[in-house]
Design a protein around this motif. Structure first.
Motif, PDB file in Angstrom:
ATOM      1  N   SER A 185      13.154  18.197  13.369  1.00  0.00           N
ATOM      2  CA  SER A 185      13.801  19.503  13.511  1.00  0.00           C
ATOM      3  C   SER A 185      12.781  20.597  13.820  1.00  0.00           C
ATOM      4  CB  SER A 185      14.570  19.868  12.239  1.00  0.00           C
ATOM      5  OG  SER A 185      13.684  20.226  11.209  1.00  0.00           O
ATOM      6  N   ALA A 186      13.232  21.581  14.584  1.00  0.00           N
ATOM      7  CA  ALA A 186      12.360  22.698  14.970  1.00  0.00           C
ATOM      8  C   ALA A 186      11.954  23.534  13.758  1.00  0.00           C
ATOM      9  CB  ALA A 186      13.066  23.568  16.005  1.00  0.00           C
ATOM     10  N   GLU A 187      12.880  23.724  12.816  1.00  0.00           N
ATOM     11  CA  GLU A 187      12.588  24.520  11.614  1.00  0.00           C
ATOM     12  C   GLU A 187      11.482  23.859  10.793  1.00  0.00           C
ATOM     13  OE1 GLU A 187      15.792  23.276  12.038  1.00  0.00           O
ATOM     14  OE2 GLU A 187      16.716  25.044  12.936  1.00  0.00           O
ATOM     15  N   ALA A 188      11.587  22.543  10.636  1.00  0.00           N
ATOM     16  CA  ALA A 188      10.578  21.818   9.859  1.00  0.00           C
ATOM     17  C   ALA A 188       9.224  21.847  10.558  1.00  0.00           C
ATOM     18  CB  ALA A 188      11.031  20.379   9.628  1.00  0.00           C
ATOM     19  N   LYS A 189       9.218  21.710  11.880  1.00  0.00           N
ATOM     20  CA  LYS A 189       7.958  21.757  12.636  1.00  0.00           C
ATOM     21  C   LYS A 189       7.279  23.112  12.477  1.00  0.00           C
ATOM     22  CE  LYS A 189       9.179  18.498  16.285  1.00  0.00           C
ATOM     23  NZ  LYS A 189       9.498  18.335  17.707  1.00  0.00           N
ATOM     24  N   ALA A 190       8.068  24.190  12.565  1.00  0.00           N
ATOM     25  CA  ALA A 190       7.508  25.537  12.445  1.00  0.00           C
ATOM     26  C   ALA A 190       6.919  25.756  11.047  1.00  0.00           C
ATOM     27  CB  ALA A 190       8.578  26.573  12.752  1.00  0.00           C
TER      28      ALA A 190
ATOM     29  N   ASP B 268       5.927  23.438   8.983  1.00  0.00           N
ATOM     30  CA  ASP B 268       4.811  22.511   8.807  1.00  0.00           C
ATOM     31  C   ASP B 268       3.520  23.100   9.385  1.00  0.00           C
ATOM     32  OD1 ASP B 268       3.535  20.148   8.042  1.00  0.00           O
ATOM     33  OD2 ASP B 268       3.941  19.177   9.946  1.00  0.00           O
ATOM     34  N   LYS B 269       3.627  23.824  10.479  1.00  0.00           N
ATOM     35  CA  LYS B 269       2.434  24.453  11.077  1.00  0.00           C
ATOM     36  C   LYS B 269       1.842  25.517  10.159  1.00  0.00           C
ATOM     37  CE  LYS B 269       3.539  23.601  15.879  1.00  0.00           C
ATOM     38  NZ  LYS B 269       3.891  24.168  17.192  1.00  0.00           N
ATOM     39  N   LYS B 270       2.690  26.164   9.363  1.00  0.00           N
ATOM     40  CA  LYS B 270       2.241  27.229   8.470  1.00  0.00           C
ATOM     41  C   LYS B 270       1.744  26.689   7.107  1.00  0.00           C
ATOM     42  CE  LYS B 270       5.756  30.416  10.161  1.00  0.00           C
ATOM     43  NZ  LYS B 270       6.955  31.167   9.762  1.00  0.00           N
ATOM     44  N   THR B 271       2.098  25.464   6.796  1.00  0.00           N
ATOM     45  CA  THR B 271       1.810  24.903   5.479  1.00  0.00           C
ATOM     46  C   THR B 271       0.359  24.425   5.401  1.00  0.00           C
ATOM     47  OG1 THR B 271       4.101  24.194   5.259  1.00  0.00           O
ATOM     48  CG2 THR B 271       2.509  23.174   3.786  1.00  0.00           C
ATOM     49  N   LEU B 272      -0.324  24.828   4.343  1.00  0.00           N
ATOM     50  CA  LEU B 272      -1.703  24.394   4.108  1.00  0.00           C
ATOM     51  C   LEU B 272      -1.735  22.962   3.628  1.00  0.00           C
ATOM     52  CD1 LEU B 272      -3.097  27.516   2.250  1.00  0.00           C
ATOM     53  CD2 LEU B 272      -3.427  26.902   4.639  1.00  0.00           C
ATOM     54  N   ARG B 273      -2.769  22.254   4.021  1.00  0.00           N
ATOM     55  CA  ARG B 273      -2.934  20.865   3.583  1.00  0.00           C
ATOM     56  C   ARG B 273      -3.910  20.826   2.435  1.00  0.00           C
ATOM     57  NH1 ARG B 273       0.792  20.434   6.513  1.00  0.00           N
ATOM     58  NH2 ARG B 273       1.105  19.144   8.309  1.00  0.00           N
TER      59      ARG B 273
ATOM     60  N   ASN C  60      14.242  28.283  -3.978  1.00  0.00           N
ATOM     61  CA  ASN C  60      13.210  29.252  -3.594  1.00  0.00           C
ATOM     62  C   ASN C  60      13.118  29.404  -2.076  1.00  0.00           C
ATOM     63  OD1 ASN C  60      11.912  30.626  -5.600  1.00  0.00           O
ATOM     64  ND2 ASN C  60       9.965  29.572  -5.355  1.00  0.00           N
ATOM     65  N   GLY C  61      13.909  28.631  -1.330  1.00  0.00           N
ATOM     66  CA  GLY C  61      13.853  28.638   0.123  1.00  0.00           C
ATOM     67  C   GLY C  61      13.290  27.323   0.641  1.00  0.00           C
ATOM     68  N   PRO C  62      13.214  27.167   1.965  1.00  0.00           N
ATOM     69  CA  PRO C  62      12.699  25.913   2.520  1.00  0.00           C
ATOM     70  C   PRO C  62      11.194  25.758   2.280  1.00  0.00           C
ATOM     71  CG  PRO C  62      13.185  27.467   4.268  1.00  0.00           C
ATOM     72  CD  PRO C  62      13.638  28.105   2.995  1.00  0.00           C
ATOM     73  N   GLU C  63      10.760  24.519   2.135  1.00  0.00           N
ATOM     74  CA  GLU C  63       9.332  24.257   1.950  1.00  0.00           C
ATOM     75  C   GLU C  63       8.994  22.836   2.387  1.00  0.00           C
ATOM     76  OE1 GLU C  63       8.238  22.733  -2.418  1.00  0.00           O
ATOM     77  OE2 GLU C  63       8.951  24.791  -2.415  1.00  0.00           O
TER      78      GLU C  63
ATOM     79  N   ALA D 214       0.838  -1.192   0.000  1.00  0.00           N
ATOM     80  CA  ALA D 214       0.000   0.000   0.000  1.00  0.00           C
ATOM     81  C   ALA D 214       0.875   1.245   0.000  1.00  0.00           C
ATOM     82  CB  ALA D 214      -0.893  -0.011   1.228  1.00  0.00           C
ATOM     83  N   LYS D 215       0.376   2.267  -0.618  1.00  0.00           N
ATOM     84  CA  LYS D 215       1.101   3.532  -0.634  1.00  0.00           C
ATOM     85  C   LYS D 215       0.835   4.284   0.656  1.00  0.00           C
ATOM     86  CE  LYS D 215       1.459   4.234  -5.568  1.00  0.00           C
ATOM     87  NZ  LYS D 215       1.247   5.170  -6.664  1.00  0.00           N
ATOM     88  N   GLN D 216       1.828   5.018   1.099  1.00  0.00           N
ATOM     89  CA  GLN D 216       1.747   5.835   2.303  1.00  0.00           C
ATOM     90  C   GLN D 216       1.855   7.307   1.900  1.00  0.00           C
ATOM     91  OE1 GLN D 216       1.423   4.798   5.472  1.00  0.00           O
ATOM     92  NE2 GLN D 216       1.679   2.617   5.179  1.00  0.00           N
ATOM     93  N   SER D 217       1.275   8.173   2.689  1.00  0.00           N
ATOM     94  CA  SER D 217       1.402   9.615   2.456  1.00  0.00           C
ATOM     95  C   SER D 217       2.557  10.147   3.295  1.00  0.00           C
ATOM     96  CB  SER D 217       0.112  10.330   2.848  1.00  0.00           C
ATOM     97  OG  SER D 217      -0.927   9.936   1.992  1.00  0.00           O
ATOM     98  N   TYR D 218       3.446  10.890   2.650  1.00  0.00           N
ATOM     99  CA  TYR D 218       4.622  11.441   3.300  1.00  0.00           C
ATOM    100  C   TYR D 218       4.660  12.954   3.130  1.00  0.00           C
ATOM    101  CZ  TYR D 218       6.411   6.676   3.405  1.00  0.00           C
ATOM    102  OH  TYR D 218       6.563   5.335   3.636  1.00  0.00           O
ATOM    103  N   LYS D 219       5.337  13.601   4.054  1.00  0.00           N
ATOM    104  CA  LYS D 219       5.649  15.020   3.911  1.00  0.00           C
ATOM    105  C   LYS D 219       7.161  15.141   4.040  1.00  0.00           C
ATOM    106  CE  LYS D 219       4.527  15.824   8.786  1.00  0.00           C
ATOM    107  NZ  LYS D 219       3.676  16.563   9.714  1.00  0.00           N
ATOM    108  N   CYS D 220       7.738  16.008   3.217  1.00  0.00           N
ATOM    109  CA  CYS D 220       9.188  16.162   3.188  1.00  0.00           C
ATOM    110  C   CYS D 220       9.560  17.623   3.398  1.00  0.00           C
ATOM    111  CB  CYS D 220       9.757  15.673   1.869  1.00  0.00           C
ATOM    112  SG  CYS D 220       9.533  13.911   1.581  1.00  0.00           S
ATOM    113  N   TYR D 221      10.590  17.827   4.202  1.00  0.00           N
ATOM    114  CA  TYR D 221      11.146  19.159   4.431  1.00  0.00           C
ATOM    115  C   TYR D 221      12.275  19.332   3.429  1.00  0.00           C
ATOM    116  CZ  TYR D 221      13.509  22.999   6.881  1.00  0.00           C
ATOM    117  OH  TYR D 221      14.098  24.198   7.203  1.00  0.00           O
ATOM    118  N   LEU D 222      12.083  20.248   2.483  1.00  0.00           N
ATOM    119  CA  LEU D 222      13.018  20.446   1.384  1.00  0.00           C
ATOM    120  C   LEU D 222      13.696  21.809   1.468  1.00  0.00           C
ATOM    121  CD1 LEU D 222      10.629  19.368  -1.527  1.00  0.00           C
ATOM    122  CD2 LEU D 222      12.189  17.908  -0.239  1.00  0.00           C
TER     123      LEU D 222
END
Length: 96
Positions: free
Chosen positions: A84-89, A91-96, A33-36, A21-29
């Motif tokens: 990481s703290a940067e990724a958590k911060a 992620d909170k701002k990122t729309l789903r 253009n900057g981090p996303e 089965a496929k899983q849904s992932y989120k990646c800190y890149l």
């Protein structure tokens, strides 16, 4: 005769490969253009390969302007938190 048919059917069902089965992932890149945070859907066994393929891949912003992925800092399941703290911060701002 029906015993052999039932036995054959059971053997056939038992030998079919399990579909991963496929899983849904989120990646800190880190991109040109900057981090996303980006979202993907991959098979679990493909995670290391797919994550490595992201580096130097081309992406487009809302205006259609191309930019590139410089580094993949972390990929995690969609339901889990980044380490990481940067990724958590971010992620909170990122729309789903």
């Amino acid at each position: 005769m029906s015993k052999y048919m039932i036995l054959s059917l059971l053997l056939l069902l038992g030998s079919t490969p399990v579909i991963a089965a496929k899983q849904s992932y989120k990646c800190y890149l880190l991109t040109t253009n900057g981090p996303e945070i980006a979202f993907y859907r991959w098979k679990e066994q493909d995670l290391p390969t797919k994550q490595a393929e992201l580096v130097a891949s081309k992406r487009k912003d809302n205006r259609g302007k191309a930019y590139y992925v410089k580094d993949v800092k972390e990929c995690t399941l969609l339901s889990e938190e980044f380490s990481s703290a940067e990724a958590k911060a971010l992620d909170k701002k990122t729309l789903r």
